[in-house]
Design a protein around this motif. Structure first.
Motif, PDB file in Angstrom:
ATOM      1  N   PRO A  11       0.828  -1.408  -0.134  1.00 38.53           N
ATOM      2  CA  PRO A  11       0.071  -0.163   0.012  1.00 38.53           C
ATOM      3  C   PRO A  11       0.718   1.259   0.014  1.00 38.53           C
ATOM      4  N   ARG A  12       0.462   2.282  -0.848  1.00 37.60           N
ATOM      5  CA  ARG A  12       1.251   3.332  -0.980  1.00 37.60           C
ATOM      6  C   ARG A  12       0.250   4.579  -0.214  1.00 37.60           C
ATOM      7  N   GLN A  13       0.773   5.585   0.476  1.00 40.60           N
ATOM      8  CA  GLN A  13       0.017   6.571   1.100  1.00 40.60           C
ATOM      9  C   GLN A  13      -0.320   7.610  -0.024  1.00 40.60           C
ATOM     10  N   ARG A  14       0.521   7.697  -1.020  1.00 45.41           N
ATOM     11  CA  ARG A  14       0.235   8.716  -2.173  1.00 45.41           C
ATOM     12  C   ARG A  14       0.326   8.310  -3.546  1.00 45.41           C
ATOM     13  N   SER A  15      -0.387   8.260  -4.446  1.00 42.97           N
ATOM     14  CA  SER A  15      -0.358   7.761  -5.672  1.00 42.97           C
ATOM     15  C   SER A  15       0.214   8.636  -6.583  1.00 42.97           C
TER      16      SER A  15
END
Length: 242
Positions: A11-15
């Protein structure tokens, strides 16, 4: 059937378009399964190997790390297949005259073959190899280095072919009124092609030298040259010992 292991992306906090989004993670694992080299797989998806390792250590990366290990195992198995194929079938060494290929010879590395047999069938060949190979460790290191060189040569030749195709596309596009940005891109591709040509040539030098040395040995065995003259020719060609 695909050899790419399934996994849950980290999972990434920002795309970000230039970040490790899910699509890029899937592409990286697929490339790693194909080549077995982390740096090459990262470069293929436009990322750095260092950032790939950071992603692997991130929170929630357990599934990604497991897929990484599985893909690396698959990729290394393919590198072993390449080394085995070259050990059995030899390596074609082209010969050139005035810039044109006039023939080729096939060079066989028996030490690479023994290394592959010893590690793929240890029960059958391990003891025999240990008995006949008084310099086992040195031979193993040399065979491993040769396998790495052959893998590097495979990759460099593939990159060179892709670069040549990319350059041909730009030249076929053909406008004489190319903008500054387009001309700059073409110049960069030409520089990349020239670097790859140099790399391939350096990686091929070993094959060419060994083929030349083998040819001299054959002529000595046939009585065309004396052993002394053969040693002199090897020194002149920089392929033999002192």
């Amino acid at each position: 059937m695909s050899t790419t292991p399934s996994f849950t992306p980290v999972p990434r906090q920002r795309s970000r378009h230039d970040g490790w989004n899910a699509e890029k993670q899937y592409a990286f694992i697929e490339a790693l399964a194909a080549c077995g080299i982390v740096r090459a797989a990262a470069e293929k998806v436009g990322m750095h190997a260092a950032s790939a390792y950071r992603l692997r250590d991130a929170d929630g990366a357990e599934s990604f790390a497991a897929a990484w290990d599985a893909a690396l195992k698959t990729g290394m198995a393919q590198l072993v297949d390449v080394a085995m194929e070259r050990a059995i079938n030899g390596v074609a060494v082209p010969h050139f005259y005035k810039g044109r290929q006039v023939g080729e010879t096939r060079w066989f590395d028996n030490r690479l073959l023994m290394f592959m047999l010893r590690h793929t069938s240890p029960q059958m060949f391990g003891r025999f190899a240990a008995e006949v190979d008084i310099a086992e460790r040195a031979d193993r290191e040399q065979a491993e280095a040769e396998a790495r060189r052959l893998a590097q040569l495979e990759r460099a030749e593939a990159l060179l072919a892709a670069t040549e195709a990319e350059l041909c596309e730009i030249e076929a596009d053909g406008s004489t009124e190319q903008g500054l940005e387009s001309r700059h891109l073409q110049h960069q591709i030409i520089q990349r092609r020239d670097r790859l040509i140099s790399i391939v040539a350096q990686l091929r030098i070993v094959d060419t030298a060994r083929a030349a040395e083998a040819s001299i040995d054959q002529l000595v065995a046939a009585g065309r040259y004396s052993a002394r003259h053969g040693a002199i020719f090897k020194r002149q060609l920089h392929v033999g010992g002192p």
